[in-house]
Design a protein around this motif. Structure first.
Motif, PDB file in Angstrom:
ATOM      1  N   UNK A  61       6.237  -1.838  -4.319  1.00 53.17           N
ATOM      2  CA  UNK A  61       7.618  -2.171  -4.670  1.00 53.17           C
ATOM      3  C   UNK A  61       8.562  -1.032  -4.319  1.00 53.17           C
ATOM      4  N   UNK A  62       8.120   0.210  -4.681  1.00 51.02           N
ATOM      5  CA  UNK A  62       8.966   1.367  -4.404  1.00 51.02           C
ATOM      6  C   UNK A  62       9.133   1.553  -2.898  1.00 51.02           C
ATOM      7  N   UNK A  63       8.089   1.166  -2.141  1.00 53.98           N
ATOM      8  CA  UNK A  63       8.131   1.347  -0.691  1.00 53.98           C
ATOM      9  C   UNK A  63       8.930   0.248   0.000  1.00 53.98           C
ATOM     10  N   UNK A  64       9.616  -0.602  -0.776  1.00 55.19           N
ATOM     11  CA  UNK A  64      10.330  -1.717  -0.166  1.00 55.19           C
ATOM     12  C   UNK A  64      11.360  -1.271   0.869  1.00 55.19           C
ATOM     13  N   UNK A  65      11.865  -0.026   0.714  1.00 53.16           N
ATOM     14  CA  UNK A  65      12.836   0.467   1.705  1.00 53.16           C
ATOM     15  C   UNK A  65      12.231   0.462   3.098  1.00 53.16           C
ATOM     16  N   UNK A  90      10.531  -1.799   4.375  1.00 58.47           N
ATOM     17  CA  UNK A  90      10.418  -3.172   4.852  1.00 58.47           C
ATOM     18  C   UNK A  90       8.997  -3.532   5.270  1.00 58.47           C
ATOM     19  N   UNK A  91       8.859  -3.974   6.534  1.00 63.73           N
ATOM     20  CA  UNK A  91       7.556  -4.478   6.940  1.00 63.73           C
ATOM     21  C   UNK A  91       6.523  -3.373   7.094  1.00 63.73           C
ATOM     22  N   UNK A  92       6.948  -2.120   7.027  1.00 66.89           N
ATOM     23  CA  UNK A  92       5.999  -1.024   7.177  1.00 66.89           C
ATOM     24  C   UNK A  92       5.353  -0.627   5.847  1.00 66.89           C
ATOM     25  N   UNK A  93       5.763  -1.282   4.749  1.00 63.82           N
ATOM     26  CA  UNK A  93       5.364  -0.758   3.452  1.00 63.82           C
ATOM     27  C   UNK A  93       3.860  -0.859   3.213  1.00 63.82           C
ATOM     28  N   UNK A  94       3.222  -1.949   3.679  1.00 64.47           N
ATOM     29  CA  UNK A  94       1.780  -2.056   3.464  1.00 64.47           C
ATOM     30  C   UNK A  94       1.018  -1.075   4.348  1.00 64.47           C
ATOM     31  N   UNK A  95       1.607  -0.776   5.508  1.00 63.38           N
ATOM     32  CA  UNK A  95       0.975   0.236   6.366  1.00 63.38           C
ATOM     33  C   UNK A  95       0.997   1.579   5.638  1.00 63.38           C
ATOM     34  N   UNK A  96       2.147   1.890   5.033  1.00 63.69           N
ATOM     35  CA  UNK A  96       2.254   3.139   4.266  1.00 63.69           C
ATOM     36  C   UNK A  96       1.279   3.138   3.096  1.00 63.69           C
ATOM     37  N   UNK A  97       1.152   1.997   2.433  1.00 64.51           N
ATOM     38  CA  UNK A  97       0.239   1.860   1.294  1.00 64.51           C
ATOM     39  C   UNK A  97      -1.188   2.200   1.727  1.00 64.51           C
ATOM     40  N   UNK A  98      -1.615   1.606   2.844  1.00 65.72           N
ATOM     41  CA  UNK A  98      -2.948   1.901   3.362  1.00 65.72           C
ATOM     42  C   UNK A  98      -3.091   3.376   3.710  1.00 65.72           C
ATOM     43  N   UNK A  99      -2.034   3.929   4.308  1.00 67.06           N
ATOM     44  CA  UNK A  99      -2.070   5.330   4.724  1.00 67.06           C
ATOM     45  C   UNK A  99      -2.191   6.251   3.504  1.00 67.06           C
ATOM     46  N   UNK A 100      -1.454   5.922   2.427  1.00 65.12           N
ATOM     47  CA  UNK A 100      -1.519   6.758   1.223  1.00 65.12           C
ATOM     48  C   UNK A 100      -2.947   6.766   0.678  1.00 65.12           C
TER      49      UNK A 100
END
Lengths: 289, 311
Positions: free
Chosen positions: B237-241, B243-253
């Motif tokens: 949710x916080x990564x919503x900024x 946009x479509x990259x947020x799940x990629x960031x989630x996986x990366x974290x």
């Protein structure tokens, strides 16, 4: 009777793809003691590099297959070096979660690049249907089945009859002793991951040709089932993994044909529960148990 | 409790997940890392949904019964698995979870494939906060209790624990049942907030989320998993900024934290004389038994007088 034979045939064709993915899964698990949850996404990446090869290089099926194998192999190479190797020797679940992180990135990354919906895959070979006494088989199904068998045959030959294959089995049996006898564990591990990835790459392109599309989330369909197949079979014999994968494909197809398609996905898990209670190390036995 | 606008659902979902993670932590402490969290939560949800929607039970008794029912199911599962170890045990819980999902799928009384809908909305922010606090309290008290110490002993070496008079069967069944009760209550609370329980949400991929929370945070203390739960529930949710990259960031974290801190985000410095914190380059001290490199599990716990932890 025709329905029965047709479903058995369909099941063998689906099962042959399960077998290729499951054997790759099992090779990596056996040698590296790593559950590579990114393996289904290596399959997916192969699908898209195969698509790129078909669109930009040549619309020859062989080119697409090579493109798939190379793309998947490179992805596997990078994954092994950057993620799996630093975590080797850690708990199985740690690598499971790290590779799951890679899987989430790969799937959503591909969805950003190519869109979240399936892309059409060019018709690289025809749609001819062959009839064998009432049972139908399409040219693409035949290709898919033949390629899977060829890949499985290659894997079996590699593990049984080559020097590298012997080293691979040695590591599977006792990594420390194998290393003491001069087996380079790092190199064999890397070769194993790349080989498993290339096999998945070939299978992915033939599946994409069969169904006529490439999809960023295609790996999910094969991931969990191949994992279950590996567990049910045990990882000692590849042939066991292949047999269970083909058997699972057939049983699923029969359940779909005679009962309902909603139950067919459950078959794998009932099989898993039954096997875990009777033979916890798998039908054909596992290393280290 | 007041409204938190945009943050309200995020806080509620974080706290619901905190309840489930606390339950899983209790279960995992005795070496039974369950891959059936979502399935157990689903059982709690279904029980409470049926009791309130079909039998007009009030909220609190329904949740209590849901917790007890889930505890019974969890206890029975643990009793079946008492001789299994490590990997096989995890897989059995996986298979159990999938089987529960399939069974729910095929019972028309609870909605079959469509799930159970028409559940009354009961869970408020206050309820969720109270139950989450209660769950954390239970897990925290458990962590330091005699049973908690006995659990660690069973996890690290069942044979040695048994030799010192710890009943492996009793410890395993009790911890699994206790953890399941917490998870069942969390599932019931969640059902009265989301207003839907479906078979698909009992599946493996949902259960895996909680294992990620646990390992991401580190199994050596309760606080690691709790921090990880809140961070990772809020992250998408916080990564919503993005946009479509947020799940990629989630996986990366997830990937980077596991690579950077292979024992999890928060690790524990072993206590006692000469106790040294986990150093980089030392063998893994992951709090699991059985896998390679785990012989060096948190020495403090191995060396505690197990005899006092038994009865």
């Amino acid at each position: 009777m025709i329905l029965f034979l047709q479903q058995v045939l369909n099941g063998l064709i689906i099962g042959s793809t399960y077998a290729v993915v499951a054997v790759g899964f099992s090779m990596v698990f056996t040698v590296l003691r790593v559950i590579n949850f990114a393996h289904p996404d290596i399959f997916m990446v192969g699908m898209f590099t195969g698509l790129a090869a078909a669109l930009h290089v040549s619309d020859n099926i062989v080119v697409a297959l090579i493109g798939g194998a190379i793309g998947a192999g490179l992805f596997g190479l990078v994954l092994e070096r950057l993620v799996i190797r630093p975590l080797r020797g850690r708990d199985v679940l740690m690598t499971l979660i790290a590779t799951l992180g890679v899987a989430i990135m790969a799937e959503n990354g591909m969805a950003v690049l190519k869109g979240p919906d399936p892309l059409p895959f060019p018709a690289l070979i025809g749609l001819t249907q062959f009839h064998l006494g009432g049972v139908q088989i399409g040219e693409r199904q035949l290709l898919n089945f033949a390629l899977s068998l060829a890949v499985l045959g290659f894997a079996s030959w590699y593990v049984r009859s080559t020097r590298f294959g012997r080293a691979t089995r040695a590591i599977a049996e006792r990594p420390d002793v194998a290393a003491a006898f001069g087996v380079n564990v790092d190199v064999i591990s890397q070769i194993t991951v790349v080989l498993a990835s290339m096999m998945a790459g070939v299978a992915s392109v033939s599946v994409a040709v069969l169904y006529g599309n490439a999809w960023a989330f295609a790996g999910l369909l094969y991931g969990l089932k191949s994992f279950v197949v590996m567990l049910v079979a045990g990882n000692r014999y590849f042939e066991g993994v292949m047999a269970v994968a083909l058997g699972l494909g057939v049983v699923e197809a029969l359940v779909t044909g005679y009962l309902s398609s909603s139950l067919s996905d459950a078959v794998a898990f009932f099989l898993l529960i039954a096997v875990l209670f009777v033979r916890p190390s798998g039908l054909f036995g596992s290393y280290g148990s | 409790m007041g409204s938190f606008g945009f943050w309200q659902p995020i806080i509620i979902f974080s706290l619901l997940n905190v309840i489930l993670t606390s339950g899983l932590y209790i279960t995992a402490l005795s070496g039974q890392l369950s891959m059936a969290t979502a399935a157990l939560a689903g059982i709690g949800g279904y029980v409470s949904a049926v009791l309130t929607a079909n039998f007009d039970w009030p909220f609190v008794p329904a949740i209590l019964v849901a917790a007890v029912a889930t505890a019974i199911v969890g206890g029975l599962l643990a009793a079946l698995m008492v001789r299994m170890r490590d990997f096989i045990l995890k897989l059995t819980t996986l298979a159990f979870g999938e089987a529960m999902s399939v069974i729910a799928f095929n019972i028309p009384y609870i909605g079959g494939a469509n799930g159970f809908s028409g559940i009354p909305l009961y869970s408020t922010m206050t309820d969720v906060v109270v139950v989450a606090a209660l769950a954390i309290f239970v897990a925290w008290r458990f962590d330091g209790s005699q049973l908690g110490l006995a659990s660690r002993a069973v996890r690290d070496d069942p044979l040695a624990a048994a030799c010192n008079g710890v009943s492996v069967r009793q410890v395993r069944v009790t911890t699994f049942a206790l953890g399941s009760a917490v998870i069942g209550a969390g599932g019931a609370l969640s059902a009265h907030y989301v207003l839907l329980v479906t078979p698909s949400q009992m599946g493996f991929y949902f259960s895996l989320t909680y294992i990620i929370f646990l390992l991401f945070g580190g199994l050596q203390s309760l606080w690691g998993p709790l921090v990880a739960t809140v961070l990772l529930t809020a992250a998408p949710e916080v990564l919503r900024f993005a946009n479509e990259y947020r799940l990629i960031l989630y996986g990366l974290i997830i990937l980077l934290v596991i690579l950077w801190r292979p024992n999890g985000l928060i690790t524990r410095r072993p206590l006692g004389p000469g106790g040294r914190g986990p150093q980089s380059g030392t063998p893994s001290d992951i709090a699991f038994s059985g896998s390679r490199g785990s012989a060096a599990v948190d020495r403090r716990e191995v060396e505690t007088p197990i005899g006092t932890a038994s009865d």
